[in-house]
Structure formats: C-alpha cells, structure tokens
Write a protein that holds these residues in place. Structure first.
Motif, PDB file in Angstrom:
ATOM      1  N   THR B  38      21.427 -42.806  14.471  1.00 17.33           N
ATOM      2  CA  THR B  38      22.670 -43.559  14.451  1.00 17.33           C
ATOM      3  C   THR B  38      22.764 -44.342  15.738  1.00 17.33           C
ATOM      4  O   THR B  38      22.544 -43.786  16.815  1.00 17.33           O
ATOM      5  CB  THR B  38      23.861 -42.601  14.377  1.00 17.33           C
ATOM      6  OG1 THR B  38      23.644 -41.723  13.283  1.00 17.33           O
ATOM      7  CG2 THR B  38      25.157 -43.336  14.195  1.00 17.33           C
ATOM      8  N   ARG B  39      23.067 -45.603  15.611  1.00 22.48           N
ATOM      9  CA  ARG B  39      23.116 -46.412  16.837  1.00 22.48           C
ATOM     10  C   ARG B  39      24.234 -45.915  17.744  1.00 22.48           C
ATOM     11  O   ARG B  39      25.266 -45.417  17.277  1.00 22.48           O
ATOM     12  CB  ARG B  39      23.275 -47.888  16.510  1.00 22.48           C
ATOM     13  CG  ARG B  39      24.630 -48.271  15.989  1.00 22.48           C
ATOM     14  CD  ARG B  39      24.597 -49.706  15.544  1.00 22.48           C
ATOM     15  NE  ARG B  39      25.746 -49.976  14.696  1.00 22.48           N
ATOM     16  CZ  ARG B  39      26.745 -50.801  15.063  1.00 22.48           C
ATOM     17  NH1 ARG B  39      26.727 -51.414  16.237  1.00 22.48           N
ATOM     18  NH2 ARG B  39      27.754 -51.012  14.241  1.00 22.48           N
ATOM     19  N   GLN B  40      24.028 -46.060  19.033  1.00 16.52           N
ATOM     20  CA  GLN B  40      24.997 -45.536  20.002  1.00 16.52           C
ATOM     21  C   GLN B  40      25.558 -46.678  20.819  1.00 16.52           C
ATOM     22  O   GLN B  40      24.912 -47.702  21.005  1.00 16.52           O
ATOM     23  CB  GLN B  40      24.303 -44.515  20.916  1.00 16.52           C
ATOM     24  CG  GLN B  40      23.808 -43.313  20.109  1.00 16.52           C
ATOM     25  CD  GLN B  40      22.981 -42.348  20.925  1.00 16.52           C
ATOM     26  OE1 GLN B  40      22.946 -42.437  22.155  1.00 16.52           O
ATOM     27  NE2 GLN B  40      22.302 -41.441  20.252  1.00 16.52           N
ATOM     28  N   GLN B  41      26.769 -46.442  21.258  1.00 18.37           N
ATOM     29  CA  GLN B  41      27.465 -47.486  21.989  1.00 18.37           C
ATOM     30  C   GLN B  41      28.152 -46.842  23.190  1.00 18.37           C
ATOM     31  O   GLN B  41      28.689 -45.750  23.066  1.00 18.37           O
ATOM     32  CB  GLN B  41      28.524 -48.082  21.070  1.00 18.37           C
ATOM     33  CG  GLN B  41      28.830 -49.517  21.353  1.00 18.37           C
ATOM     34  CD  GLN B  41      29.820 -50.048  20.346  1.00 18.37           C
ATOM     35  OE1 GLN B  41      30.720 -49.324  19.900  1.00 18.37           O
ATOM     36  NE2 GLN B  41      29.669 -51.300  19.980  1.00 18.37           N
ATOM     37  N   ALA B  42      28.081 -47.542  24.314  1.00 17.93           N
ATOM     38  CA  ALA B  42      28.769 -47.010  25.500  1.00 17.93           C
ATOM     39  C   ALA B  42      30.213 -47.489  25.452  1.00 17.93           C
ATOM     40  O   ALA B  42      30.478 -48.669  25.217  1.00 17.93           O
ATOM     41  CB  ALA B  42      28.098 -47.513  26.763  1.00 17.93           C
ATOM     42  N   GLU B 498      23.891 -47.431   6.402  1.00 15.84           N
ATOM     43  CA  GLU B 498      22.994 -48.196   7.271  1.00 15.84           C
ATOM     44  C   GLU B 498      23.721 -49.392   7.868  1.00 15.84           C
ATOM     45  O   GLU B 498      23.522 -49.741   9.025  1.00 15.84           O
ATOM     46  CB  GLU B 498      21.783 -48.699   6.489  1.00 15.84           C
ATOM     47  CG  GLU B 498      20.663 -47.695   6.377  1.00 15.84           C
ATOM     48  CD  GLU B 498      19.470 -48.291   5.651  1.00 15.84           C
ATOM     49  OE1 GLU B 498      19.137 -49.466   5.905  1.00 15.84           O
ATOM     50  OE2 GLU B 498      18.883 -47.597   4.811  1.00 15.84           O
ATOM     51  N   SER B 499      24.539 -50.006   7.024  1.00 14.98           N
ATOM     52  CA  SER B 499      25.265 -51.179   7.475  1.00 14.98           C
ATOM     53  C   SER B 499      26.071 -50.844   8.723  1.00 14.98           C
ATOM     54  O   SER B 499      26.191 -51.649   9.637  1.00 14.98           O
ATOM     55  CB  SER B 499      26.171 -51.647   6.353  1.00 14.98           C
ATOM     56  OG  SER B 499      27.108 -52.551   6.838  1.00 14.98           O
ATOM     57  N   ILE B 500      26.596 -49.639   8.761  1.00 10.90           N
ATOM     58  CA  ILE B 500      27.403 -49.251   9.914  1.00 10.90           C
ATOM     59  C   ILE B 500      26.553 -48.663  11.030  1.00 10.90           C
ATOM     60  O   ILE B 500      26.719 -48.985  12.189  1.00 10.90           O
ATOM     61  CB  ILE B 500      28.493 -48.256   9.462  1.00 10.90           C
ATOM     62  CG1 ILE B 500      29.521 -49.016   8.642  1.00 10.90           C
ATOM     63  CG2 ILE B 500      29.134 -47.565  10.648  1.00 10.90           C
ATOM     64  CD1 ILE B 500      30.568 -48.151   8.033  1.00 10.90           C
ATOM     65  N   SER B 501      25.584 -47.836  10.636  1.00  8.02           N
ATOM     66  CA  SER B 501      24.934 -47.002  11.647  1.00  8.02           C
ATOM     67  C   SER B 501      23.558 -47.463  12.099  1.00  8.02           C
ATOM     68  O   SER B 501      23.069 -47.003  13.119  1.00  8.02           O
ATOM     69  CB  SER B 501      24.782 -45.573  11.121  1.00  8.02           C
ATOM     70  OG  SER B 501      26.047 -45.040  10.858  1.00  8.02           O
ATOM     71  N   SER B 502      22.901 -48.325  11.323  1.00  3.64           N
ATOM     72  CA  SER B 502      21.519 -48.581  11.709  1.00  3.64           C
ATOM     73  C   SER B 502      21.448 -49.631  12.810  1.00  3.64           C
ATOM     74  O   SER B 502      22.397 -50.373  13.058  1.00  3.64           O
ATOM     75  CB  SER B 502      20.706 -49.012  10.497  1.00  3.64           C
ATOM     76  OG  SER B 502      21.002 -50.342  10.180  1.00  3.64           O
TER      77      SER B 502
END
Lengths: 295, 545
Positions: B38-42, B498-502
C-alpha cells in the motif's frame, strides 16, 4: 478515478486472457465441428442431442428390423407361391386323369408326377431363412415337417414370432405350417390319396372330390400369400417412414449440436481482431512514464 | 524575543521533511510491484509558534511558526473496500471450486459423445433388438453378451471415477484445513509484531500490508469476519462467530475421520454412497464441527457431501423393490435412514442417481430375465450380478453401480441368455420351453424395459440419462456463471483498491521533483541565514577598529 501503471498492466493481462479464452473456444468448435462439447455449453441442447442420438440409434435399428422382416416375408411368399403353383399343376393333372381314354400306364405317369409335386411341396415347406425354418413356429432349429411312409408330420408348433419395428409396434412375421396356418399335412395326404388311387384303381377315381379339396387348399395358400403380401406392404410403408424419420432426426441433431462453421469462422476472425487490438493496446500501455522525461 | 538562530532550526526541519518525503517516494517506487503493498504518505504539519508570551514581546503579530514536522507515515487504504473485496473473494473461492468440480463430473460422464453411457445403452439395446430377430444365433448372442459386459463396465467406470473424485475432494479439504491453520498462526504472529511495534506510537505499515495479504488469502478459503479494536488488537472470526485468531492467539482447526455408522452421535457417515475415510472439520479444542458458510472450504464440502436433499431420498434411503409387475410379488428393500445433511448437488448426488440407475437396471432386467428360458429350456437365470457368489437378485450388494457385472451364467455361456418366454397363448398351445428356440418374447419384454422400468422415479431409461445430464449441465453452467460473476466482482474490487492504494510512478516522480525543490530551497534558506549571521557576527561592530 486514480489510475496507476500497475492497474493498466493488470487490466491488460486480464483482457488478453479473456480474448484468448474466446479464441480457444471458437477454435475448439471449429476443430470438433460441434457447438456442444459438454452439457454446460448448452444444457437443454445437450439433453436434446442425447435424445436425438438415441432416437436415431433406435430408428436405425428399426430399419434393420424391417429389412429382416421383409426378407423373411419374401421367402415365405416365394414358398407359398411355389405351393400355389404346385397345386395348380396338381389340379391340371387331376382333370387330365379324369379322361376315360387314359390307359393305366398313362395314369401311373400322372401318379409319378403327383409324387414329384408332393416332394416339391415337402421341400418348399421346409424353407429356411438364415438357417431358421420359417414354417416351424418356435421350433426353428429343426425342419418343420418330417416324412414318414405316405405321410408327413408337422414337427413345429403354433408359436408366433414378432419383430419390433417401432416403440411397442410388434408384427408377427411367420406363418406356421400347423393347423392354424397352411394345412400342408392335409394337402400332402390328399395328394397321397390321389396318387394311390391313380396307381391302384383301374377305374377313373372320384376326381370331383379331389378337385374340391385341391381348390380348398389353393384358396388357403392364396389367402395366406395375400396376407403375407399385405404385411410386406405394411413393412414397406413403415420402412419408408423410418427412412424419413432418419433424415429428419439427422437434420435435427445436426442443427442441435453441430457448429455453424461460417458463423464460427466469422466469430473467430472477430475475436482475433479484438485480440490483435488488445495486443496493440498493450504495447502502448507499457509506455514511458514521467521517468523518461525527467533528465 | 526570538533567538537569532531560530531560522536555522526552521530550515533544518524543512530539509529533514523533504528528505523523509524523498525517501518515502523511493520506498514507494521500490515496492511499486510488490504484491499487497500500500502506498505510503508522510503527513506533515506546520509547527505553530510557541504560545508563551514573553515580557519583551510587543505584539503577537510577529510570532512565526516553528517550521514543519512529519507527524506520521500513513498508508493510503480504504478499509471498506477491503471488506467488500474479502466478501466477494469468499464467493469466488466457493464457486471456483464448484465450477471445477462440476466440470470434472461432466468429463466423467463424457456426454454428448460417441463413447459415453448413452452410446453404451444404445448399443446394448440394439444388440438385444438384433437378438430378437435371431434368438438362436450364436454370434448374435455373443454380441449381446459383450454389449452387456460393456454396459456394466461403463456404469462401474463412471461410478468408480465419482468415488475417486469424492476422495480427492476430501483430501483437498484436509489440505485446506492445514492452510487455514497456517494462516491463523502467521496472522497471530504478525498481530504480536504489529502490536509491539505500534506501542511506540509509530505505524507498522509494511507489517500491516503483509497481514492484509494474509487476510485476503484467508478470505478466499473460509468466511471470515475481521475486527480491530481501538488498541490495534485484531480478531478473526469464522464459522458462525467462533474465534480463529484472537490478537496473538490462534485457535486450530482439525479433521476427524467420520464413523462408518450412520447413527454415530458426533461424526456419522452422511450418505449411504459415501466412500470411506471422509473427515469432518472440527475445532481442535472442543471437537465441535465447524460451521462453514463460504469460501473454498464450503465449495469443497458442498461438492463432497451434497446429495441434493435431506431426509428420505429415492435411491438412497429407500431403494425400490422388485416391482409386482415383474416379479409377480412385490419385493421391497429398505435401508436405514441416512443423515443426508447437505442438500447441494455435489458428487454424492450423482453417485446416488447413478447407483439408483444401476440398481433399477439390475433389478428389472434380472426380474424379466429370470422369468424367461435359455436355449436348453432352463429358467431362473440372472443377466446381471454383483460379482459375489451369494448374489441375491432381489437384494444386490450396494452400491450396485460399483459392483454390477454380467452374471456368471451368461458370461460363461451365451446360450444362457433367456430369450424365450411363454405367454398364456403359448402355454395354451402346449408349447414346452425346450421346443421354442425361435421364441423371442423375453427379449421383447426386456426391450419394453427401456420405455417402462416400472420403477417410480425412473419412468424410462432415456428420460433418466437425459435428465441426469441436463441437471449436470445446468448446475455446471450455473457454477461457471457464478464463478464468472465473482471473478468480475473481485476484479472490480481489487481495481478499486488498486486505484486507491497502488503506487503510481508518475505521482512519485512528481513528488520527487517537488521535494527535491523543497530540499534545495531549504538548503538555500540555510545559506541565506548563514550569510545573515555572518554579517551579524563578523561585520557588525568593527567600524572603530
């Protein structure tokens, strides 16, 4: 909607798979020539095809059965015709024997010919079809008649042999040589008496009574012959109908389970075009990202 | 009054934040193709100015914030989509198994084809037809003998393959139970790691990804409900609200071999036709049977146990007897009631129907055959047998479909095929059985059985096979359609996820450029403040020197 590179690739792969599946399906149909290869392809079609196949198989068998019945009846008819012809000759001889100018030698000659006719009738009555004695009722394995001194004996029984030529449609094909059928034993005995009279008596025998009984037997043989003929006609009609049904069933079966080649080829071509398009799209999807432009 | 070095600290925080963001982009890009990542964001926040009012401060307007602060590294994930995905994934698991199994059963029956059961039946009846026209003939008799043999072999072959399939499904259930245990253990272990990690206040993002992937996998196997409490403790429920995983503890499933008795209080044999060695899935701690309502495990159990109904079923609990029309006196046979717990149309359904068919064939043909006479005038001869020396035609060994074969009498001598039957007319005519070789009436009576078996739920042989194949076709088609639907749904769910997390490479690239600039700017700021301090420290107050 946010679209990412990974999604594009997943989608592309999924579409490849789907398109390839379609192509595989059409290719299978073309290779087998069948649109139904398993029941789930078309459940109602598959069960219809099953029914048609078994109908067709039954129908083919019934055609064989009618052919067999017809052969059996033909042999019966030939035998009955022979007997009829023989009786005709015996009648002529009897009329001839009534001539008072005949010498005992002449009568003896006539008696000899009558004896030949007896032999012929005896042989014809033991006719066989495929090794089975047709006049013997159920005792088909042995000759229907055996010959003793001056008489023949019916060895068979009154059994009625039926052939099945349709569901529940059974028709007896045999004529028995016993009292219920053509009375060959009586016929033989009458001729025997006539023969003996001609040989032994110096006087002209009582021709009238012989003629009457010969005519009775002739009518009997003729009646059975026309019954056999009528039966043959019936089998011919059944056979014609069965042949028609065969054509219909085959046609229906083909419509139910065979692939429409032209249609499948068209579908295959279309599927190929779609597949090529999806490959082309694929080439574009694995396209440069922003990375390629950042220097 | 602020410190002169305050600006340095702000610039340092800017540098730090830009650096963290750049590293995070690197992490995202590196994992762009990692399954379950899952992509991560600061999450960054401006630091507000200190609230303490100084004595010397003249106005609040000059207060400035303290720069930037990274609060947390957050996963971009929608828990609702996870829920939806796992629900659809459970359906996918179930229907995938059903589709594959039914498709395999279709292959076993192999219809429509030229080598399936309907062909064997057609050829058997056609050979009887040929014999009816020529009952004395040895070659025609030999053909009937061989066709009878071929028919029984086809019946046995189909049945034995169905039994094999049931055993395979059972084996698969055992494997899936091991899988579930393994999932449970791993999830519990991860729960512990995540909990310990997060006690410090940080998020265990990558461990959570790993756990989510396991939960996705588990959701395809069984019906699971997943709860996480406010303290970050995860519970996994399955089988009607029983806990499979409770935080760091997992509860194991186990399998137990079913009893051979239909009346065993705990683990009875379910159906008469079942092969031996079937297992029940139980909770290891209590021995209670697990109630499973979804996933691959449900698909497997339905296919293994589904007999198409519960209670008394034709051809299962109560076999038809020998009909009065055929035997003169109706002979009934009863079997003990089976639990028949699963009403799906699984392998046992086809076994039951197949066995019922074989049973009907054997009972009715034997009944008719026994009333006829062979060429030597002997009677009471069987056409089919169950292969045992003690064969009783009115009560053959079950399941008939596994044992049916040609009787020894007919196998050894085709003259024992009872073609002869004397009806009332024949008896009145004084015909004896041993002088009726040309009689074909018993064959005709056997041919009648094709269209009327005298057995209630199998009116005739054609309708039966046709019905069975079409039931199978419809079921298989439905399973394929359901499977396709579930595939589409899970695909859609995973697309939305995926649209949200990839990871999007483009996004990460723009972020990289953005934070690179931010870093450069903060560095430039540092230089500017440095110059400023240089002026202050080195040049101020040296005028008089």
């Amino acid at each position: 909607m946010r679209v990412t590179n990974g999604m594009l690739i997943t989608n592309m792969m999924r579409n490849y798979r789907r398109n390839l599946n379609r192509i595989e399906d059409y290719q299978n149909q073309l290779a087998s020539g069948k649109s139904i290869r398993r029941p789930s392809d078309d459940p109602s079609g598959a069960s219809k095809a099953l029914k048609l196949r078994s109908d067709l198989s039954m129908n083919e068998q019934y055609i064989k059965n009618t052919d067999n019945a017809l052969s059996w009846l033909n042999i019966t008819e030939t035998a009955l015709r022979d007997i009829g012809d023989s009786l005709q000759r015996a009648r002529e001889l009897t009329v001839q024997a009534a001539n008072e100018t005949l010498t005992p030698e002449n009568r003896a000659e006539i008696a000899n010919e009558i004896e030949q006719i007896q032999q012929h009738i005896f042989q014809v009555s033991n006719s066989t079809y495929a090794g089975r004695h047709i006049f013997a009722g159920f005792r088909t394995e042995a000759p229907a008649f055996s010959q003793g001194t001056g008489a023949i004996v019916f060895e068979g029984n009154a059994g009625e042999i039926a052939f099945e030529v349709g569901v529940g449609n059974r028709i007896a094909v045999n004529v028995t040589g016993g009292s219920s059928g053509v009375d060959i034993v009586g016929l033989y005995a009458t001729l025997e008496d006539l023969k003996n009279d001609l040989r032994n008596s110096v006087m002209v025998p009582n021709v009238d009574s012989y003629l009457t009984s010969i005519d009775t037997f002739s009518r009997q043989a003729l009646a059975h012959r026309s019954a056999v003929g009528a039966k043959s006609n019936r089998f011919e009609m059944i056979r014609a109908r069965l042949l028609d049904s065969e054509v219909n069933f085959t046609d229906l079966l083909s419509k139910t389970q065979d692939a429409d080649i032209a249609e499948v080829v068209m579908n295959l071509k279309e599927a190929e075009a779609v597949y090529n398009a999806s490959l082309a799209t694929g080439a574009r999807i694995i396209m440069p990202t922003l990375v390629d432009f950042l220097r | 009054m602020r410190s002169a070095f305050y600006g340095l600290e702000i610039a340092r925080k800017g540098l730090r934040a830009a650096q963290v963001n750049l590293e995070l982009s690197a992490h995202n890009i590196a994992n762009a193709n990692t399954e379950g990542f899952t992509r991560q964001q600061a999450i960054q926040r401006a630091i507000p100015p200190t609230m303490a009012v100084s004595l010397f401060e003249t106005t609040a307007a000059t207060r400035i914030g303290g720069g930037v602060d990274i609060q947390e590294i957050r996963q971009i994930r929608d828990g609702f989509l996870d829920l939806q995905f796992r629900r659809e994934n459970r359906g996918l698991g179930e229907w995938e198994v059903k589709k594959n199994t039914l498709s395999y059963i279709e292959a076993i029956f192999n219809e429509p084809s030229d080598s399936g059961i309907s062909t064997a039946i057609n050829e058997f009846f056609n050979s009887l037809q040929a014999l009816s026209m020529n009952p004395e003939d040895a070659t025609t008799r030999a053909a009937v003998q061989q066709r009878t043999l071929a028919l029984t072999e086809t019946i046995r072959d189909v049945y034995i393959k169905l039994e094999g399939l049931q055993s395979e499904l059972n084996q698969n259930i055992i494997f899936k139970v091991q899988d579930i245990n393994s999932y449970a253990t791993r999830i519990a272990a991860l729960n512990e790691q995540i909990f310990n990690f997060e006690v410090t206040g940080r998020k265990a993002n990558d461990l959570r990804d790993e756990r989510n992937l396991l939960l996705d996998g588990l959701s395809k196997l069984v019906d699971v409900n997943i709860f996480e409490d406010s303290l970050g403790r995860l519970r996994v429920d399955m089988g009607g609200g029983r806990m499979l995983v409770s935080h760091t503890e997992s509860f194991r499933l186990d399998v137990v071999r079913r009893s051979d008795s239909l009346t065993h209080p705990q683990y009875p044999k379910n159906n008469h036709v079942d092969v031996g060695g079937l297992v029940d899935v139980i909770w290891q701690s209590s021995g209670e049977i697990v109630r499973i309502s979804g996933g691959e495990l449900k698909g497997l159990i339905d296919m293994r146990d589904g007999i198409g109904g519960t209670g008394t079923l034709p051809g299962e609990d109560q076999f038809s007897g020998v009909p009065t029309e055929l035997s003169g006196s109706g002979i009934s046979r009863f079997l003990a009631a089976a639990p028949n717990k699963n009403d799906s149309y699984g392998v046992p359904y086809y076994m039951r129907m197949w066995n019922h068919f074989a049973d009907t064939l054997m009972i009715t043909f034997n009944a008719v055959h026994r009333q006829g006479y062979n060429l030597a005038g002997a009677t009471d001869i069987n056409l089919f047998s169950d292969g045992t020396a003690t064969f009783d035609y009115s009560n053959p060994r079950q399941p008939v479909a596994r044992f049916i074969t040609i009787s020894d009498e007919v196998r050894n001598d085709w003259n024992n095929i009872a073609t002869i039957f004397l009806d009332d007319t024949d008896i009145a005519a004084g015909i004896a059985p041993d002088e009726a070789r040309g009689n074909n009436k018993n064959i005709l009576r056997m041919l009648d059985l094709r269209h009327n078996t005298f057995i209630e739920d199998i009116p005739n042989i054609e309708t039966f096979t046709k019905g069975l194949i079409s039931t199978l076709g419809v079921a298989s088609r439905q399973a394929a359609d359901m499977n396709h639907n579930q595939e589409t749904l899970t695909e859609e769910m995973s697309r939305r996820r995926e649209s949200i997390s990839s990871v999007s490479i483009d996004e990460e690239m723009s972020a990289m450029v953005r934070f690179q600039h931010a870093y450069n700017a903060s560095a430039r700021m540092l230089t500017a403040i440095d110059e400023m301090l240089d002026v202050l420290v080195n040049r101020v107050g040296i005028v008089g020197r």
